[in-house]
Design a protein around this motif. Sequence first.
Motif, PDB file in Angstrom:
ATOM      1  N   VAL A  41      46.828 -51.538  18.091  1.00 22.31           N
ATOM      2  CA  VAL A  41      47.683 -52.237  19.049  1.00 22.31           C
ATOM      3  C   VAL A  41      49.004 -52.560  18.364  1.00 22.31           C
ATOM      4  CG1 VAL A  41      47.901 -54.235  20.569  1.00 22.31           C
ATOM      5  CG2 VAL A  41      45.632 -53.263  20.074  1.00 22.31           C
ATOM      6  N   VAL A  42      50.090 -51.986  18.906  1.00 21.38           N
ATOM      7  CA  VAL A  42      51.416 -52.288  18.358  1.00 21.38           C
ATOM      8  C   VAL A  42      52.208 -53.032  19.420  1.00 21.38           C
ATOM      9  CG1 VAL A  42      53.557 -51.345  17.429  1.00 21.38           C
ATOM     10  CG2 VAL A  42      51.373 -50.289  16.840  1.00 21.38           C
ATOM     11  N   ASN A  43      52.694 -54.205  19.040  1.00 26.62           N
ATOM     12  CA  ASN A  43      53.361 -55.058  20.024  1.00 26.62           C
ATOM     13  C   ASN A  43      54.394 -55.917  19.297  1.00 26.62           C
ATOM     14  OD1 ASN A  43      54.048 -56.331  22.333  1.00 26.62           O
ATOM     15  ND2 ASN A  43      52.153 -57.519  22.544  1.00 26.62           N
ATOM     16  N   GLY A  44      55.655 -55.750  19.668  1.00 28.17           N
ATOM     17  CA  GLY A  44      56.701 -56.571  19.050  1.00 28.17           C
ATOM     18  C   GLY A  44      56.755 -56.435  17.541  1.00 28.17           C
ATOM     19  N   GLY A  45      56.579 -55.208  17.061  1.00 30.74           N
ATOM     20  CA  GLY A  45      56.691 -54.988  15.629  1.00 30.74           C
ATOM     21  C   GLY A  45      55.459 -55.390  14.835  1.00 30.74           C
ATOM     22  N   GLU A  46      54.414 -55.836  15.516  1.00 26.60           N
ATOM     23  CA  GLU A  46      53.176 -56.232  14.841  1.00 26.60           C
ATOM     24  C   GLU A  46      52.104 -55.176  15.066  1.00 26.60           C
ATOM     25  OE1 GLU A  46      52.319 -59.632  13.328  1.00 26.60           O
ATOM     26  OE2 GLU A  46      54.439 -59.169  12.933  1.00 26.60           O
ATOM     27  N   VAL A  47      51.340 -54.916  14.051  1.00 27.36           N
ATOM     28  CA  VAL A  47      50.229 -53.973  14.170  1.00 27.36           C
ATOM     29  C   VAL A  47      48.924 -54.745  14.120  1.00 27.36           C
ATOM     30  CG1 VAL A  47      49.096 -51.957  13.195  1.00 27.36           C
ATOM     31  CG2 VAL A  47      51.572 -52.213  12.978  1.00 27.36           C
ATOM     32  N   ASP A  48      48.056 -54.465  15.073  1.00 26.80           N
ATOM     33  CA  ASP A  48      46.691 -54.987  14.988  1.00 26.80           C
ATOM     34  C   ASP A  48      45.721 -53.835  15.048  1.00 26.80           C
ATOM     35  OD1 ASP A  48      46.331 -57.798  14.628  1.00 26.80           O
ATOM     36  OD2 ASP A  48      47.460 -58.084  16.477  1.00 26.80           O
ATOM     37  N   ILE A  49      44.713 -53.928  14.215  1.00 28.57           N
ATOM     38  CA  ILE A  49      43.662 -52.927  14.232  1.00 28.57           C
ATOM     39  C   ILE A  49      42.377 -53.618  14.662  1.00 28.57           C
ATOM     40  CG2 ILE A  49      42.369 -51.292  12.841  1.00 28.57           C
ATOM     41  CD1 ILE A  49      45.144 -50.401  12.754  1.00 28.57           C
ATOM     42  N   CYS A  50      41.709 -53.060  15.662  1.00 27.43           N
ATOM     43  CA  CYS A  50      40.447 -53.645  16.114  1.00 27.43           C
ATOM     44  C   CYS A  50      39.348 -52.604  16.003  1.00 27.43           C
ATOM     45  CB  CYS A  50      40.548 -54.087  17.577  1.00 27.43           C
ATOM     46  SG  CYS A  50      41.985 -55.119  17.931  1.00 27.43           S
ATOM     47  N   ASP A  51      38.166 -53.084  15.670  1.00 25.72           N
ATOM     48  CA  ASP A  51      37.010 -52.195  15.726  1.00 25.72           C
ATOM     49  C   ASP A  51      36.189 -52.474  16.986  1.00 25.72           C
ATOM     50  OD1 ASP A  51      36.002 -54.624  15.055  1.00 25.72           O
ATOM     51  OD2 ASP A  51      35.067 -53.973  13.186  1.00 25.72           O
ATOM     52  N   PHE A  52      36.838 -53.154  17.948  1.00 30.16           N
ATOM     53  CA  PHE A  52      36.223 -53.386  19.252  1.00 30.16           C
ATOM     54  C   PHE A  52      37.325 -53.219  20.290  1.00 30.16           C
ATOM     55  CE2 PHE A  52      37.876 -57.175  17.347  1.00 30.16           C
ATOM     56  CZ  PHE A  52      38.680 -57.712  18.350  1.00 30.16           C
ATOM     57  N   ASP A  53      36.947 -52.989  21.511  1.00 32.47           N
ATOM     58  CA  ASP A  53      37.939 -52.787  22.569  1.00 32.47           C
ATOM     59  C   ASP A  53      38.657 -54.098  22.854  1.00 32.47           C
ATOM     60  OD1 ASP A  53      39.389 -52.325  24.847  1.00 32.47           O
ATOM     61  OD2 ASP A  53      37.828 -51.142  25.822  1.00 32.47           O
ATOM     62  N   PRO A  54      39.954 -54.174  22.594  1.00 31.74           N
ATOM     63  CA  PRO A  54      40.675 -55.430  22.806  1.00 31.74           C
ATOM     64  C   PRO A  54      40.952 -55.690  24.290  1.00 31.74           C
ATOM     65  CG  PRO A  54      42.195 -53.748  22.055  1.00 31.74           C
ATOM     66  CD  PRO A  54      40.831 -53.115  22.056  1.00 31.74           C
ATOM     67  N   GLY A  55      40.685 -54.704  25.130  1.00 34.13           N
ATOM     68  CA  GLY A  55      40.795 -54.941  26.563  1.00 34.13           C
ATOM     69  C   GLY A  55      42.125 -54.561  27.180  1.00 34.13           C
ATOM     70  N   PHE A  56      43.096 -54.198  26.372  1.00 36.43           N
ATOM     71  CA  PHE A  56      44.387 -53.799  26.932  1.00 36.43           C
ATOM     72  C   PHE A  56      44.300 -52.383  27.490  1.00 36.43           C
ATOM     73  CE2 PHE A  56      45.727 -56.608  23.282  1.00 36.43           C
ATOM     74  CZ  PHE A  56      45.990 -57.721  24.073  1.00 36.43           C
ATOM     75  N   GLU A  57      45.246 -52.064  28.352  1.00 35.38           N
ATOM     76  CA  GLU A  57      45.322 -50.708  28.865  1.00 35.38           C
ATOM     77  C   GLU A  57      45.621 -49.752  27.724  1.00 35.38           C
ATOM     78  OE1 GLU A  57      47.985 -48.037  31.984  1.00 35.38           O
ATOM     79  OE2 GLU A  57      48.523 -50.103  31.501  1.00 35.38           O
ATOM     80  N   VAL A  58      44.904 -48.673  27.682  1.00 38.19           N
ATOM     81  CA  VAL A  58      45.060 -47.722  26.579  1.00 38.19           C
ATOM     82  C   VAL A  58      46.165 -46.722  26.910  1.00 38.19           C
ATOM     83  CG1 VAL A  58      43.936 -45.811  25.387  1.00 38.19           C
ATOM     84  CG2 VAL A  58      42.716 -47.958  25.713  1.00 38.19           C
ATOM     85  N   THR A  59      47.117 -46.587  25.986  1.00 40.36           N
ATOM     86  CA  THR A  59      48.228 -45.663  26.192  1.00 40.36           C
ATOM     87  C   THR A  59      47.779 -44.215  26.006  1.00 40.36           C
ATOM     88  OG1 THR A  59      49.611 -47.387  25.213  1.00 40.36           O
ATOM     89  CG2 THR A  59      50.622 -45.222  25.555  1.00 40.36           C
ATOM     90  N   ALA A  60      46.951 -44.011  25.006  1.00 37.70           N
ATOM     91  CA  ALA A  60      46.445 -42.661  24.755  1.00 37.70           C
ATOM     92  C   ALA A  60      45.201 -42.745  23.891  1.00 37.70           C
ATOM     93  CB  ALA A  60      47.504 -41.798  24.077  1.00 37.70           C
ATOM     94  N   GLY A  61      44.413 -41.707  23.927  1.00 37.63           N
ATOM     95  CA  GLY A  61      43.245 -41.607  23.062  1.00 37.63           C
ATOM     96  C   GLY A  61      43.463 -40.528  22.017  1.00 37.63           C
ATOM     97  N   VAL A  62      42.934 -40.763  20.850  1.00 38.52           N
ATOM     98  CA  VAL A  62      43.031 -39.769  19.773  1.00 38.52           C
ATOM     99  C   VAL A  62      41.634 -39.492  19.263  1.00 38.52           C
ATOM    100  CG1 VAL A  62      43.966 -39.244  17.503  1.00 38.52           C
ATOM    101  CG2 VAL A  62      45.316 -40.606  19.108  1.00 38.52           C
ATOM    102  N   SER A  63      41.305 -38.238  19.210  1.00 37.80           N
ATOM    103  CA  SER A  63      39.972 -37.842  18.776  1.00 37.80           C
ATOM    104  C   SER A  63      40.116 -36.889  17.602  1.00 37.80           C
ATOM    105  CB  SER A  63      39.267 -37.150  19.951  1.00 37.80           C
ATOM    106  OG  SER A  63      37.915 -36.944  19.650  1.00 37.80           O
ATOM    107  N   THR A  64      39.429 -37.191  16.524  1.00 46.61           N
ATOM    108  CA  THR A  64      39.660 -36.413  15.301  1.00 46.61           C
ATOM    109  C   THR A  64      38.510 -36.576  14.324  1.00 46.61           C
ATOM    110  OG1 THR A  64      41.078 -36.233  13.333  1.00 46.61           O
ATOM    111  CG2 THR A  64      40.936 -38.369  14.356  1.00 46.61           C
ATOM    112  N   GLY A  65      38.353 -35.571  13.484  1.00 47.57           N
ATOM    113  CA  GLY A  65      37.477 -35.756  12.341  1.00 47.57           C
ATOM    114  C   GLY A  65      38.149 -36.688  11.345  1.00 47.57           C
TER     115      GLY A  65
END
Lengths: 224, 224
Positions: B149-173
């Motif tokens: 989650v990037v918002n106002g220059g801040e980065v947050d990393i969650c290992d759970f769904d924070p509930g916000f609308e997802v801009t895009a999904g990334v799937s990768t090894g």
Amino acid sequence: MATYGQFCPVAKAMEVLDERWTLLVVRELLYGSTHFNELRRGVPKMSPALLAKRLRSLERVGVVQRRDEGGRSSYVLSQSGRELAGVVEALGTWGLRWIGELGEEDLDPHLLMWDMKRKLPVQEWPRARTVLALRFTDVTPTSARWWIVVNGGEVDICDFDPGFEVTAGVSTGLRSLVQVWRGDRSWPEALRSGEVVVDGPSLVRRELPRWLGQSELASVPRPA
Amino acid sequence: MATYGQFCPVAKAMEVLDERWTLLVVRELLYGSTHFNELRRGVPKMSPALLAKRLRSLERVGVVQRRDEGGRSSYVLSQSGRELAGVVEALGTWGLRWIGELGEEDLDPHLLMWDMKRKLPVQEWPRARTVLALRFTDVTPTSARWWIVVNGGEVDICDFDPGFEVTAGVSTGLRSLVQVWRGDRSWPEALRSGEVVVDGPSLVRRELPRWLGQSELASVPRPA
DNA sequence: CTGTATCCATGGCGATACTG
DNA sequence: CAGTATCGCCATGGATACAG
């Protein structure tokens, strides 16, 4: 080789390099040593078994190339190993700036003479054979006397009198000469203080600082 | 601290730095971590007892300054510690060029996300809150899904769904994303090969490489 | 959250001797 | 000269639990 479980390049590098003695062996190879007992002179406190082990490790990770030369082996850095020069230089610079205190056990006359043998600025010396008789005033008698013979661009270090005419004598505390060599003190200051005394023609007394010089890292600026 | 008995600045530096984990702790401090558990995130496989011990050692030799902040402590590099940046950078450069093979155990998704959290180029991201849903296709379920989650220059990393609308999904090894992050592979190549798949508006698919970027060392040239 | 305390096994490494 | 072989200690550091 213990692992860190990190993909970070610093961690991957340290997996290879953080074991005791490893980077000192690399340092010796960078300075040009190629044979086992030549390497040993640069790391005299390392046991031969451990040196052999480290050389095998370094070969396995591609830092060192071992060559069989009819019975004996030679060890040469690969391209990967040569690029460790940047790491060693950064460590040396940092160590010189921030780890200035030397314990008594760091003051090994054999290591100092070995280092000087490799790095004396022979181009500053006279063409004719020149012999300095060195005496450490504060060292156990068996390691207190050394002769530096420079002749035709070759340096020889003897711990016995080679019999040539002595150009000048140098008398000094071991710690003082180490400090000057490392660049912790300057030649003029050490001579002025009387801690290094040159006994010989006044021309030699003037030239001696240029003859002996200082180690490469000596010019690193020190913290204010 | 084991000694080498050498006055050589490289040896004196390694007396302080060659113990396991030490330079990785310094790396974390250089990256800006200041508190115990913050440091732990960067060296998760290190036991807390050992981390405490290393911090005490580094304080004793003047690399780290410890400050008491009403119960908790903070750890900050001194001038001497900050100058270890040169050593760490040299190690990272060398490691990236010459230790390319990563074992499975080097691929820790927590470390990747922690590194990204600190170094994502937020200036490349949209002003409005942007959420990426990341899925590692080859990782144990409990560590396979992450939200950035990037918002106002801040980065947050969650290992759970924070509930916000997802801009895009990334799937990768995991390995693929680590390789791209380290610069072992390029973003275009990874996307073209299909190993990293972006699910979202085409604008996002174009922008994503700039949003996620690569680690600082990624631009180091590799051996031919 | 910020560490400390304790325990224990491993193996690193130092010392020494010895061999081709 | 160029390593190997062997031995044994003890310190490193990993694991776990716990405390302020």
